[in-house]
Design an enzyme around this catalytic site. Structure first.
Site, PDB file in Angstrom:
ATOM      1  N   TYR A  23     -19.670 -23.282 -14.001  1.00 35.98           N
ATOM      2  CA  TYR A  23     -19.055 -22.663 -15.170  1.00 35.98           C
ATOM      3  C   TYR A  23     -18.859 -21.153 -15.055  1.00 35.98           C
ATOM      4  O   TYR A  23     -18.302 -20.538 -15.961  1.00 35.98           O
ATOM      5  CB  TYR A  23     -19.890 -22.975 -16.419  1.00 35.98           C
ATOM      6  CG  TYR A  23     -19.974 -24.457 -16.689  1.00 35.98           C
ATOM      7  CD1 TYR A  23     -18.862 -25.164 -17.117  1.00 35.98           C
ATOM      8  CD2 TYR A  23     -21.153 -25.153 -16.479  1.00 35.98           C
ATOM      9  CE1 TYR A  23     -18.932 -26.526 -17.352  1.00 35.98           C
ATOM     10  CE2 TYR A  23     -21.237 -26.512 -16.715  1.00 35.98           C
ATOM     11  CZ  TYR A  23     -20.120 -27.201 -17.146  1.00 35.98           C
ATOM     12  OH  TYR A  23     -20.178 -28.548 -17.375  1.00 35.98           O
ATOM     13  N   ASN A  75     -12.134 -25.469 -26.572  1.00 37.61           N
ATOM     14  CA  ASN A  75     -12.919 -26.035 -25.484  1.00 37.61           C
ATOM     15  C   ASN A  75     -13.974 -26.911 -26.156  1.00 37.61           C
ATOM     16  O   ASN A  75     -14.985 -26.407 -26.633  1.00 37.61           O
ATOM     17  CB  ASN A  75     -13.584 -24.956 -24.629  1.00 37.61           C
ATOM     18  CG  ASN A  75     -14.340 -25.559 -23.451  1.00 37.61           C
ATOM     19  OD1 ASN A  75     -14.675 -26.730 -23.448  1.00 37.61           O
ATOM     20  ND2 ASN A  75     -14.627 -24.742 -22.458  1.00 37.61           N
ATOM     21  N   HIS A 101     -10.733 -25.789 -20.341  1.00 37.19           N
ATOM     22  CA  HIS A 101     -11.985 -26.144 -19.676  1.00 37.19           C
ATOM     23  C   HIS A 101     -12.215 -25.158 -18.542  1.00 37.19           C
ATOM     24  O   HIS A 101     -11.285 -24.869 -17.769  1.00 37.19           O
ATOM     25  CB  HIS A 101     -11.940 -27.568 -19.124  1.00 37.19           C
ATOM     26  CG  HIS A 101     -11.771 -28.584 -20.196  1.00 37.19           C
ATOM     27  ND1 HIS A 101     -12.808 -28.981 -21.010  1.00 37.19           N
ATOM     28  CD2 HIS A 101     -10.674 -29.260 -20.612  1.00 37.19           C
ATOM     29  CE1 HIS A 101     -12.353 -29.868 -21.879  1.00 37.19           C
ATOM     30  NE2 HIS A 101     -11.063 -30.042 -21.663  1.00 37.19           N
TER      31      HIS A 101
END
Length: 148
Positions: A23, A75, A101
């Site tokens: 991430y 998101n 995303h």
């Protein structure tokens, strides 16, 4: 000037420390600030909301329409793959949105490859990390200009 809502789902409050290899290292606060700056530079107002609770996200979507929000960047986090209820709330208020995303959900586990939102989104940005949010805001600004 239009109002834009940036809505983030479960666990995105952990950005910066949660699986940085997947991430990235940007925090949610830094992502929200850059998105708000991008919207402001185009003459729009962006407000951000994050929750780990599905019902709070649904409530925020429902109140957004009443507050005059014209566009959403979404998101949904893990709710991407599970939340018919959040999908129904978005459809119920008719709020146009772009799905974002951080990771490429299509290159991950099989269960992450299905989204309950992609088919109703104006567009989907996936796998570009934090930059995806800024690109989504830029696309929202372009869409809002067409509506004006």
């Amino acid at each position: 000037m239009a109002r834009v809502l940036l809505l983030n789902g479960p666990n995105l409050n952990l950005l910066g420390t949660r699986e940085p290899a997947v991430y990235g290292t940007d925090t949610l606060a830094s992502i929200e600030k850059r998105a708000a700056d991008c919207a402001r530079a185009a003459g729009h107002e962006l407000t951000a909301f994050q929750s780990n609770a599905e019902h709070e996200l649904i409530g925020r979507v429902q109140s957004a329409a009443q507050e005059g929000v014209k566009f959403m960047v979404l998101n949904p986090g893990g709710l991407t793959h599970t939340s018919v209820a959040l999908r129904d709330a978005i459809l119920g208020v008719g709020l146009p949105f772009i799905e974002v995303h951080l990771s490429n959900i299509h290159a991950r586990e099989d269960f992450r490859r299905h989204s309950y939102f992609s088919d109703i989104a104006l567009g989907v940005i996936t796998g570009l990390g934090a930059l995806g949010y800024e690109l989504a805001v830029r696309a929202a600004v372009e869409r809002l200009a067409r509506l004006a």
